[in-house]
Design a protein around this motif. Structure first.
Motif, mmCIF file in Angstrom:
data_model
loop_
_atom_site.group_PDB
_atom_site.id
_atom_site.type_symbol
_atom_site.label_atom_id
_atom_site.label_comp_id
_atom_site.label_asym_id
_atom_site.label_seq_id
_atom_site.Cartn_x
_atom_site.Cartn_y
_atom_site.Cartn_z
ATOM 1 N N MET A 14 6.847 -2.423 11.524
ATOM 2 C CA MET A 14 6.915 -0.959 11.520
ATOM 3 C C MET A 14 8.137 -0.453 10.762
ATOM 4 S SD MET A 14 4.487 0.820 12.910
ATOM 5 C CE MET A 14 5.389 2.339 13.231
ATOM 6 N N ILE A 15 9.244 -1.168 10.895
ATOM 7 C CA ILE A 15 10.462 -0.761 10.197
ATOM 8 C C ILE A 15 10.240 -0.816 8.694
ATOM 9 C CG2 ILE A 15 12.893 -1.309 9.820
ATOM 10 C CD1 ILE A 15 12.929 -2.467 12.666
ATOM 11 N N GLY A 16 9.593 -1.904 8.227
ATOM 12 C CA GLY A 16 9.305 -2.027 6.807
ATOM 13 C C GLY A 16 8.353 -0.957 6.309
ATOM 14 N N GLN A 17 7.338 -0.640 7.112
ATOM 15 C CA GLN A 17 6.378 0.374 6.701
ATOM 16 C C GLN A 17 7.010 1.759 6.651
ATOM 17 O OE1 GLN A 17 2.996 0.020 9.307
ATOM 18 N NE2 GLN A 17 2.113 -1.655 8.148
ATOM 19 N N MET A 18 7.975 2.009 7.537
ATOM 20 C CA MET A 18 8.603 3.322 7.559
ATOM 21 C C MET A 18 9.494 3.564 6.343
ATOM 22 S SD MET A 18 9.449 3.464 11.656
ATOM 23 C CE MET A 18 10.465 4.931 11.621
ATOM 24 N N LEU A 22 0.834 -1.205 0.000
ATOM 25 C CA LEU A 22 0.000 0.000 0.000
ATOM 26 C C LEU A 22 0.868 1.254 0.000
ATOM 27 C CD1 LEU A 22 -2.645 1.643 0.458
ATOM 28 C CD2 LEU A 22 -2.359 1.175 2.903
ATOM 29 N N TYR A 23 1.829 1.319 0.914
ATOM 30 C CA TYR A 23 2.624 2.532 1.082
ATOM 31 C C TYR A 23 3.644 2.724 -0.038
ATOM 32 C CZ TYR A 23 0.631 2.703 5.765
ATOM 33 O OH TYR A 23 -0.232 2.761 6.819
ATOM 34 N N MET A 24 4.102 1.632 -0.667
ATOM 35 C CA MET A 24 5.107 1.761 -1.724
ATOM 36 C C MET A 24 4.600 2.554 -2.917
ATOM 37 S SD MET A 24 7.173 -1.869 -1.931
ATOM 38 C CE MET A 24 8.285 -1.251 -3.192
#
Length: 426
Positions: free
Chosen positions: A155-159, A37-39
């Protein structure tokens, strides 16, 4: 006995020596959909330009993706209770691979939007089933810590995912994002096929009433409803603040978007640290005590933010975000442990519980985000946002106070549940 009906000792023997492998799998399964989603977010303006459409239409690749996440969870959770975790996971991620290929070769923006929806439906399988697997493998008192550990890694991946998406788009074009997602989904499917044991056997069709019976049993339990609403309301704090934040900082306070991004990162950092602390202290404290600790911090931060808003100090981002970090630190304790409580009420229906909770979380969260954006855009002060955060914090605490039974009642329910599980294994 802490297991799930139908779980064999072989599963425990397989999972125990491979805890690190299992953790990596759980992070990959639960994180692929939100990271995807965030990418794409940094590439939205480029998408609109390439397809010659308005940016609002390009935004649907995000909004309908979130709808897919919500709809999938209410479906995939019960299916994993019915047919087992592995087959549902494999089917879901195969759907994600096919949809990612559809995104890759989309010739029009509507085709891309449709493919993104099915990409979310497949990817969300990992989000809902990973929580059920945690409950399958670990006793109730360890579930909250394991969920926190998965969230901390996630969380690290999402950041970094928006940065990764932006770099891929800048270097190779927006379709490179979907090459990366397709490759990640294929690797995840292979890892599930070779390394993930079945933690829940498929139910006997003649002895299982299915989703309706599970849902009826869960919704008739005050414990489940209380824990579930506590988790949903706690997550809505994140959606609400994120929805109003850009308007409050950029429009009301006159700061740059870069400064907003830097301040907003502090919220994610506080949430990450909260999850790591939960991992550290969960094995030594009761689940409900950890929830109340988090609720106290949430309420304290919300009250302070309202005080700063009424006195005018909240016109500086530092006052707003430093206090909100207290809210987010406590929020980590509330969300992971209330989720653990919800999926532990009826362990043999952990998938249904996880799916119902995830569906309500995404659905109510999107409404809160939209309402918060209206608050931020139609007022000249952060006070309405402060009031909304405080109201949600009070509602979250009320679910634990008025719905979740006291420990003695819950102990009786647990004994009954254990007896039912042992009967089912005979």
């Amino acid at each position: 006995m802490h297991g799930v009906s139908g779980r064999s000792d072989a599963v425990l023997d397989t999972a125990a020596p491979a805890s690190r492998t299992m953790l990596v799998l759980l992070v990959a399964m639960s994180g692929l959909a939100p990271v995807t989603l965030y990418m794409l977010v940094p590439a939205l303006p480029v998408l609109a330009g390439d397809f010659g459409r308005d940016i609002a239409i390009a935004q649907m690749t995000v909004s309908l993706y979130m709808v897919g996440l919500a709809c999938s969870q209410i479906l995939m959770g019960p299916l994993s209770d019915r047919f087992g975790r592995r087959p549902v996971l494999l089917a879901g991620f195969c759907l994600m691979i096919a949809a990612s290929l559809g995104c890759l070769f989309a010739a029009t923006l509507p085709q891309l939007i449709a493919a993104r929806f099915f990409q979310a439906v497949g990817g969300a399988t990992g989000m809902v089933v990973s929580r059920a697997i945690i409950r399958d493998l670990y006793p109730r008192e360890r579930v909250g810590a394991m969920i926190s550990l998965v969230i901390a890694a996630l969380m690290i991946g999402q950041m970094i995912s928006p940065l990764a998406g932006g770099l891929l788009e800048h270097a190779f074009g927006w379709r490179a994002i979907f090459y990366a997602v397709t490759a990640a989904a294929i690797l995840t499917v292979c890892a599930i096929a070779f390394y993930l044991p079945e933690t829940r056997r498929a139910r006997d069709p003649g002895s299982a009433a299915g989703f309706r019976a599970d849902a009826r049993s869960l919704l008739s339990s005050r414990s489940f409803v209380g824990y579930m609403l506590c988790q949903v309301l706690a997550s809505s704090l994140i959606f609400t603040f994120a929805g109003a934040g850009p308007y409050v900082v950029v429009t009301q306070m006159g700061r740059s978007t870069v400064e907003y991004g830097a301040w907003f990162a502090t919220s994610g950092l506080a949430y990450l640290v909260g999850n790591l602390c939960c991992v550290r202290y969960a094995p030594h404290h009761a689940l409900d005590r950890l929830i109340w600790f988090g609720l106290a911090l949430q309420l304290a931060g919300a009250v302070l933010n309202l005080v700063w808003g009424v006195t005018g100090l909240n016109q500086l981002p530092s006052w707003l975000f430093i206090t909100h970090m207290l809210v987010m630190f406590g929020n980590a304790f509330v969300m992971s442990n209330s989720a653990a409580g919800a999926i532990s009420v009826r362990p043999q229906a952990a998938g249904t519980a996880s799916g119902t909770m995830g569906f309500l979380q995404m659905g109510f969260g999107s409404l809160c985000s939209q309402f918060a954006a209206w608050l931020g855009g139609h007022f000249a002060t952060p006070v309405p946002l402060n009031i909304a955060i405080l109201a949600l914090s009070l509602a979250c605490a009320s679910t634990m106070l008025f719905l979740v039974p006291r420990r003695s009642v819950m102990a009786t329910e647990a004994l009954i549940e254990q007896a039912e599980e042992e009967t089912g294994l005979m």
